[in-house]
Design a protein around this motif. Sequence first.
Motif, PDB file in Angstrom:
ATOM      1  N   ALA A 293       0.304   0.744   5.409  1.00 24.08           N
ATOM      2  CA  ALA A 293      -0.756   0.075   6.169  1.00 24.08           C
ATOM      3  C   ALA A 293      -0.208  -1.099   6.980  1.00 24.08           C
ATOM      4  CB  ALA A 293      -1.882  -0.397   5.234  1.00 24.08           C
ATOM      5  N   LEU A 294       0.904  -0.874   7.685  1.00 24.24           N
ATOM      6  CA  LEU A 294       1.441  -1.915   8.571  1.00 24.24           C
ATOM      7  C   LEU A 294       0.602  -1.952   9.842  1.00 24.24           C
ATOM      8  CD1 LEU A 294       5.240  -1.173   8.193  1.00 24.24           C
ATOM      9  CD2 LEU A 294       3.888  -2.907   7.020  1.00 24.24           C
ATOM     10  N   PHE A 295       0.432  -3.140  10.418  1.00 21.31           N
ATOM     11  CA  PHE A 295      -0.351  -3.258  11.643  1.00 21.31           C
ATOM     12  C   PHE A 295       0.488  -2.713  12.800  1.00 21.31           C
ATOM     13  CE2 PHE A 295      -1.668  -7.054   9.039  1.00 21.31           C
ATOM     14  CZ  PHE A 295      -2.765  -6.415   8.496  1.00 21.31           C
ATOM     15  N   PRO A 296       0.050  -1.607  13.402  1.00 23.52           N
ATOM     16  CA  PRO A 296       0.921  -0.917  14.361  1.00 23.52           C
ATOM     17  C   PRO A 296       1.133  -1.691  15.658  1.00 23.52           C
ATOM     18  CG  PRO A 296      -1.252   0.111  14.309  1.00 23.52           C
ATOM     19  CD  PRO A 296      -1.232  -0.923  13.221  1.00 23.52           C
TER      20      PRO A 296
ATOM     21  N   PHE B 170       0.821  -1.201   0.000  1.00 21.94           N
ATOM     22  CA  PHE B 170       0.000   0.000   0.000  1.00 21.94           C
ATOM     23  C   PHE B 170       0.857   1.253   0.000  1.00 21.94           C
ATOM     24  CE2 PHE B 170      -2.718  -3.315   1.430  1.00 21.94           C
ATOM     25  CZ  PHE B 170      -3.983  -2.964   0.985  1.00 21.94           C
TER      26      PHE B 170
END
Lengths: 307, 357
Positions: free
Chosen positions: B89-92, B85
């Motif tokens: 849009a990394l999972f924080p 992306f």
Amino acid sequence: MAAGAPMGAGNSSRIYKGSGWKLLFPSWIIIGIFLLAPVLMMGVYSFLTKEFRGGVIWQFSLDAYDQFFFDRGLFGDEPPRLEWTYIGIFWRSIWQAGLATLACLLIGFPTAWFIATRDPKSRSTWLFLVTIPYWVNLLIRTVSMKFLIRDTGPLNEFLLSIGVIDAPLGLINTNFAVQLGLFYSYLPFMVLPIYAAVERYDFSLSEAAADLYAGRWTILRLVILPVVKPGIVAGCILVFVPSLGAFLAPDLLGGAKTFMIGSLIEEQFKGNAGNWPFGAAASMILLTIVMCVLLVYARNQNKVEAR
Amino acid sequence: MASSEIAVSVDQVVKRYGSVTALHGVSLDIRENEFFTLLGPSGCGKTTLLRAIAGFEDVTEGHIRLKGQDLIDQPPFKRPVNTVFQQYALFPHMSVTENVMFGLLRKSWSRQEAERRAQDVLELVQLSDFAKRKPGQLSGGQQQRVALARALAPRPEVLLLDEPLSALDLKLRQAVRMELKAIQRETGIAFIFVTHDQEEALTMSDRIAVMSAGHVQQVGSPREIYETPVNRFVADFIGETNLLDVQVLSVTGGVAQVLMPGNRNFKCPAAAVVNAGPGHLSVRPERISVCAEAAGDLSATVTGHTYLGTDIQLHVKLVDGEAMSVRLQNAETTLMPETGAVVGLSLEAGAARLLAD
């Protein structure tokens, strides 16, 4: 701060340097007079001797705590046994407050989600609608609830008239009625913090999860809930804490079986029959429980961030 | 071409949002093991097309096939394609490794295998030392690599990249380009890369589709797109060009006879669809040289210079008042005409191209 983390505002910028604490002077006064002093007074009162017409005698005594935890018989001369009455009331209150929190979460989360996913213009309208009932005094709202659900109230009459039920539901003076009252009183405290968290949620995270083979429930469980968790926790604390000490809903909507901490404490300070040190002791115990809950949460939060 | 070599086939895809049409019947074939770029200005429909392939957007009409299989009715989580992306849009709340393992665990890999695969992919993007960090503790370039590793880990049939370099600064962007290309070669899967940056497209792609206003204008190799653009839009969008108004006298066998401003005759290749009459001639500024006035294909007056480091840009005016730009190498041997001088411009054979509108 961890290496590579973005610079937080306020740690090195000269804009934030200086004697900002002087500006806090008014806050310190307010906190001192209206928060610290009352808690201190309550702590002191809980260790005093009771005056029978209400009030206290300035003489140190552990009677209040003793009365809370131990039963020494009618004349106080028997060996002490653990007193379950008040512990039972506390336990029931925690249970009731927990249930109310859960109910608020189950209804509040979808509500907050719905509002936060509308277009920005209509969001404020929805928030406004959620908060409108709170412009009316809590007492009046709770009494209205009583009129709504009593056996001869509109709810039962309507259900009787359309033939869904044959006899009134008998909702009043039950745990359910108390639940309803608590739920109705504190729902916005759940909706607003969750709304704030969901509004900041980056929906490309959901797309990324879907792209990586996650179905809708998996996305909710593994991505959305963990990311908006601070809002959920804040909402739960904001509902749980006042529910635990609530006395209007249990007093007006409940009966003898739904007696809660709030009512117990209130009674000790009402009229001439009260026992101020005992009321103060019960308040201190309640305060301790709440503090423990918050401390456990804070410690958890730190651990998560430190990982 | 055999159909087995086609990775993704986009077939007459139309996308409408209410009364707005974002894609007007786009058809494209993306080959296996190809670095394919969708290039165009913002709003041209390139991102919409990428999102339609990923499954985030429904298409109004048409089909998208992956190795012959129709994807249209499949939700994103069932399509064997992965996306990098634009904002990563990394999972924080997950570590780098957990981010990379996310897709593998959803595809029911065992934890052990998933961990091993995550290690391999993180090594590929040179991030092994950062496996335990959270995305918030990484720089932009490192986050971009995590996003790439996360999308590559489940071994997708096709990797989709939505302007993944646009958030990086220039130096880093240039370094990552080469790396991205190398990773594409190493993994051997088709990359579909969306960008508005023509330099990025030219340096990395095997083939480019130039898009504008929901249409594909031209598909070809970087050299084809740059040197033989099919129309004015492509010539103008890719690189710098001079567009001259000329009179087309005749077109035979792809070669056009044209009358230049200043009434000199000139012979040049033509895009297939050009007819006699008024036409547009595209001339790249670096394919023009300065000569004596009488010897040139064009006569021009120098109006100024711009210093560009490696090059010097010469601003000139033709007899009909049209402005042109010429790029001369900044070398000691280059003869630099003074402002106000009247010079001849000679166009390299094949450097100018007659274009359709």
